[in-house]
Design an enzyme around this catalytic site. Structure first.
Site, PDB file in Angstrom:
ATOM      1  N   HIS A  72       0.837  -1.203   0.000  1.00  0.00           N
ATOM      2  CA  HIS A  72       0.000   0.000   0.000  1.00  0.00           C
ATOM      3  C   HIS A  72       0.873   1.255   0.000  1.00  0.00           C
ATOM      4  O   HIS A  72       1.730   1.421   0.852  1.00  0.00           O
ATOM      5  CB  HIS A  72      -0.925   0.020   1.228  1.00  0.00           C
ATOM      6  CG  HIS A  72      -2.127  -0.861   1.058  1.00  0.00           C
ATOM      7  ND1 HIS A  72      -3.291  -0.655   1.740  1.00  0.00           N
ATOM      8  CD2 HIS A  72      -2.333  -1.926   0.272  1.00  0.00           C
ATOM      9  CE1 HIS A  72      -4.182  -1.573   1.377  1.00  0.00           C
ATOM     10  NE2 HIS A  72      -3.617  -2.367   0.499  1.00  0.00           N
ATOM     11  N   TYR A 201      -9.303   5.556   7.663  1.00  0.00           N
ATOM     12  CA  TYR A 201      -9.485   5.835   9.094  1.00  0.00           C
ATOM     13  C   TYR A 201     -10.455   7.000   9.193  1.00  0.00           C
ATOM     14  O   TYR A 201     -10.155   8.094   8.691  1.00  0.00           O
ATOM     15  CB  TYR A 201      -8.164   6.243   9.744  1.00  0.00           C
ATOM     16  CG  TYR A 201      -7.117   5.147   9.866  1.00  0.00           C
ATOM     17  CD1 TYR A 201      -6.324   4.777   8.786  1.00  0.00           C
ATOM     18  CD2 TYR A 201      -6.912   4.496  11.085  1.00  0.00           C
ATOM     19  CE1 TYR A 201      -5.362   3.789   8.903  1.00  0.00           C
ATOM     20  CE2 TYR A 201      -5.935   3.502  11.217  1.00  0.00           C
ATOM     21  CZ  TYR A 201      -5.166   3.160  10.120  1.00  0.00           C
ATOM     22  OH  TYR A 201      -4.211   2.181  10.255  1.00  0.00           O
ATOM     23  N   PRO A 293      -4.662   0.117  18.695  1.00  0.00           N
ATOM     24  CA  PRO A 293      -4.390  -0.335  17.323  1.00  0.00           C
ATOM     25  C   PRO A 293      -4.456   0.764  16.262  1.00  0.00           C
ATOM     26  O   PRO A 293      -4.123   0.505  15.105  1.00  0.00           O
ATOM     27  CB  PRO A 293      -5.492  -1.379  17.076  1.00  0.00           C
ATOM     28  CG  PRO A 293      -6.580  -1.020  18.021  1.00  0.00           C
ATOM     29  CD  PRO A 293      -5.924  -0.430  19.223  1.00  0.00           C
ATOM     30  N   LYS A 297       0.695  -0.275  15.074  1.00  0.00           N
ATOM     31  CA  LYS A 297       2.077  -0.394  15.527  1.00  0.00           C
ATOM     32  C   LYS A 297       2.375  -1.647  16.364  1.00  0.00           C
ATOM     33  O   LYS A 297       3.547  -1.968  16.595  1.00  0.00           O
ATOM     34  CB  LYS A 297       2.465   0.845  16.358  1.00  0.00           C
ATOM     35  CG  LYS A 297       2.582   2.101  15.530  1.00  0.00           C
ATOM     36  CD  LYS A 297       3.817   2.055  14.632  1.00  0.00           C
ATOM     37  CE  LYS A 297       3.735   3.036  13.504  1.00  0.00           C
ATOM     38  NZ  LYS A 297       3.906   2.447  12.185  1.00  0.00           N
ATOM     39  N   TYR A 385       3.825   6.404  10.232  1.00  0.00           N
ATOM     40  CA  TYR A 385       2.991   5.277   9.799  1.00  0.00           C
ATOM     41  C   TYR A 385       3.831   4.194   9.114  1.00  0.00           C
ATOM     42  O   TYR A 385       3.634   3.003   9.351  1.00  0.00           O
ATOM     43  CB  TYR A 385       1.871   5.767   8.873  1.00  0.00           C
ATOM     44  CG  TYR A 385       0.762   4.739   8.717  1.00  0.00           C
ATOM     45  CD1 TYR A 385      -0.259   4.647   9.671  1.00  0.00           C
ATOM     46  CD2 TYR A 385       0.743   3.861   7.641  1.00  0.00           C
ATOM     47  CE1 TYR A 385      -1.262   3.698   9.547  1.00  0.00           C
ATOM     48  CE2 TYR A 385      -0.259   2.914   7.510  1.00  0.00           C
ATOM     49  CZ  TYR A 385      -1.263   2.843   8.464  1.00  0.00           C
ATOM     50  OH  TYR A 385      -2.250   1.894   8.340  1.00  0.00           O
TER      51      TYR A 385
HETATM   52  C1  PHB Z   1      -6.400  -4.412  10.668  1.00  0.00           C
HETATM   53  O1  PHB Z   1      -6.444  -4.637   9.455  1.00  0.00           O
HETATM   54  O2  PHB Z   1      -6.781  -5.264  11.500  1.00  0.00           O
HETATM   55  C2  PHB Z   1      -5.903  -3.111  11.140  1.00  0.00           C
HETATM   56  C3  PHB Z   1      -5.352  -2.226  10.221  1.00  0.00           C
HETATM   57  C4  PHB Z   1      -4.898  -1.002  10.652  1.00  0.00           C
HETATM   58  C5  PHB Z   1      -4.986  -0.653  11.976  1.00  0.00           C
HETATM   59  C6  PHB Z   1      -5.513  -1.546  12.895  1.00  0.00           C
HETATM   60  C7  PHB Z   1      -5.975  -2.777  12.470  1.00  0.00           C
HETATM   61  O3  PHB Z   1      -4.543   0.564  12.381  1.00  0.00           O
END
Ligand code: PHB
Ligand code: APR
Length: 390
Positions: A72, A201, A293, A297, A385
């Site tokens: 990505h 997000y 989450p 990280k 990130y």
């Molecule tokens: C996930 O795909 O489970 C996932 C992706 C990004 C995050 C947290 C969880 O920040």
């Protein structure tokens, strides 16, 4: 039995450390409380930093990751009806992240360990750590009703937040730092195509939402809920309705609802234990720290701890030098605290805090608008990130 490094826990930290040590000819034994099927079935996060991918390559377990993982170049921040893309590749001079489930990472590491013939003892009960303050540490455990003892040079506590390693340290020798957030994430895994090509997000007045994925045919979605929320109260229909309500129209239109194959609520917490070394006992991964989450990280921090710890052990056995071992805790903690800060910041900027005033909500939107409009601020988000350098 005797080994060089006794590893407690067969999560990503313990398995990755074990694989790197084995390839370096350093003998190690993994002691794990659960059975292999349980360890393989655990569903966790799925975004790998480039440094983590590099370590999996070094461990010789990256073939399937390169075949099936999704590279990505960016992700989006959605707020106020907008969807702003953070161009990771452009903002970081070419860095990217790879979407590949932690479940798959674990499976690849378990298969490689089995192929290498390294010893793993699953369903090892009542693990106790002995004499790690001196030169001859030991670990005792019960297997099939019989008590055993493993003598070693070092103990690596890779046994997660609820493990025994951190709890074996005298209270006066360890400092704990913690923040518990007043909400959780309700997560759903479903075999439907993802809403968008990249992760989204979303900040919404009713709470955070995240669109993620495991593959082009498997989606992972989350919505913020009160921690005490019952999964049984969330039908798949209710979940997808709520998810779509929290997304900008163009993203909501891309969501394909489908039957969930996993659904659970996870609490959010920030936690750090200091130091991470106690004589011949070393903590790594979730045993020493937890991040919410939101910044993706958790697994990546476990990998960076293993980077430092593996280098330290390799230096000890190769050059008979204790420099890496002596510096491990301070080195690991510098990177951990920066990831803690980033995860806390992403969480604070994107979630609805029940006690917050409308003023705090306006500040969140101003912060997101600033990030979207400033190359400097976007760059700060992007470099965190994709992962800070080791
Ligand atoms: C996930 O795909 O489970 C996932 C992706 C990004 C995050 C947290 C969880 O920040
Ligand atoms: N004895 C032996 N094993 C134990 C014990 C114990 N007393 N307690 C826990 N374990 C095992 C658990 O069963 C688990 O398999 O230790 C392992 C720890 O694994 P994780 O919790 O996955 O921790 P870690 O390997 O550090 O991985 C960190 O996992 O939780 C995510 O967000 C986190 O992605 C990050 C990653």
């Amino acid at each position: 039995m005797r080994t060089q490094v006794a590893i407690i826990g067969a999560g990503p930290s313990g398995l990755l450390l074990g694989q790197l040590l084995t390839r370096q000819g350093i003998d190690n034994v993994i002691l794990e409380r659960k059975d292999p099927a349980y360890v393989r079935a655990r569903i966790r996060a799925g975004v790998l930093e480039q440094g983590t991918v590099g370590m999996l390559e070094e461990a010789g377990v990256a073939d399937r990751l390169h075949r099936e993982g999704l590279v990505h170049d960016g992700f989006s921040l959605a707020f106020d009806g907008r969807n702003h893309r953070i161009d990771l590749r452009a903002l970081t001079g070419g860095k990217t992240v790879t979407v590949y489930g932690q479940t798959e990472v674990t499976a690849d590491l378990m298969d490689a360990r089995a192929a290498a013939g390294a010893v793993s003892i699953y369903e090892a009960g009542d693990i106790e750590l002995h004499d790690f303050g001196g030169d001859a540490p030991r670990v005792s455990y019960t297997k099939d009703g019989v008590r055993h003892e493993l003598a070693c040079d070092f103990i690596a506590g890779c046994d997660g937040y609820h493990g025994v390693a951190r709890k074996s340290v005298p209270e006066a020798s360890i400092s704990l730092f913690e923040r518990v957030y007043p909400f959780g994430w309700l997560g759903v895994l479903a075999d439907v195509p993802p809403a968008a090509h990249e992760l989204v997000y979303a900040n919404h007045a009713d709470g955070f939402a995240l669109c993620s994925m495991r593959s082009p045919t498997r989606s992972r979605y989350y919505v913020q809920v009160p921690v005490e929320e019952k999964v049984e109260d969330w039908s798949d229909d209710r979940f997808f309705d709520e998810l779509r309500r929290r997304l900008p129209q163009e993203v909501a239109d891309g969501v394909t609802p489908g039957p969930s194959i996993e659904k659970s609520v996870a609490p959010l917490r920030s936690f750090v234990a200091e130091p991470m070394r106690f004589g011949r006992l070393f903590l790594a991964g979730d045993a020493a720290h937890i991040v919410p989450p939101t910044g993706a990280k958790g697994l990546n921090l476990a990998a960076s701890d293993v980077r430092y710890l593996f280098d330290a052990f390799a230096e000890y056995y190769r050059e008979h030098s204790s420099a890496g071992i002596d510096g491990y805790s301070a080195r690991a903690l510098r990177r951990i605290w920066k990831a803690e800060r980033f995860s806390w910041w992403m969480t604070t900027m994107l979630h609805r805090f029940p006690a917050d005033s409308t003023f705090a909500q306006r500040i969140q939107l101003a912060e997101l608008d600033y990030v979207a409009g400033s190359v400097a601020a976007s760059t700060a988000v992007a470099e965190n990130y994709v992962g800070l350098p080791y």
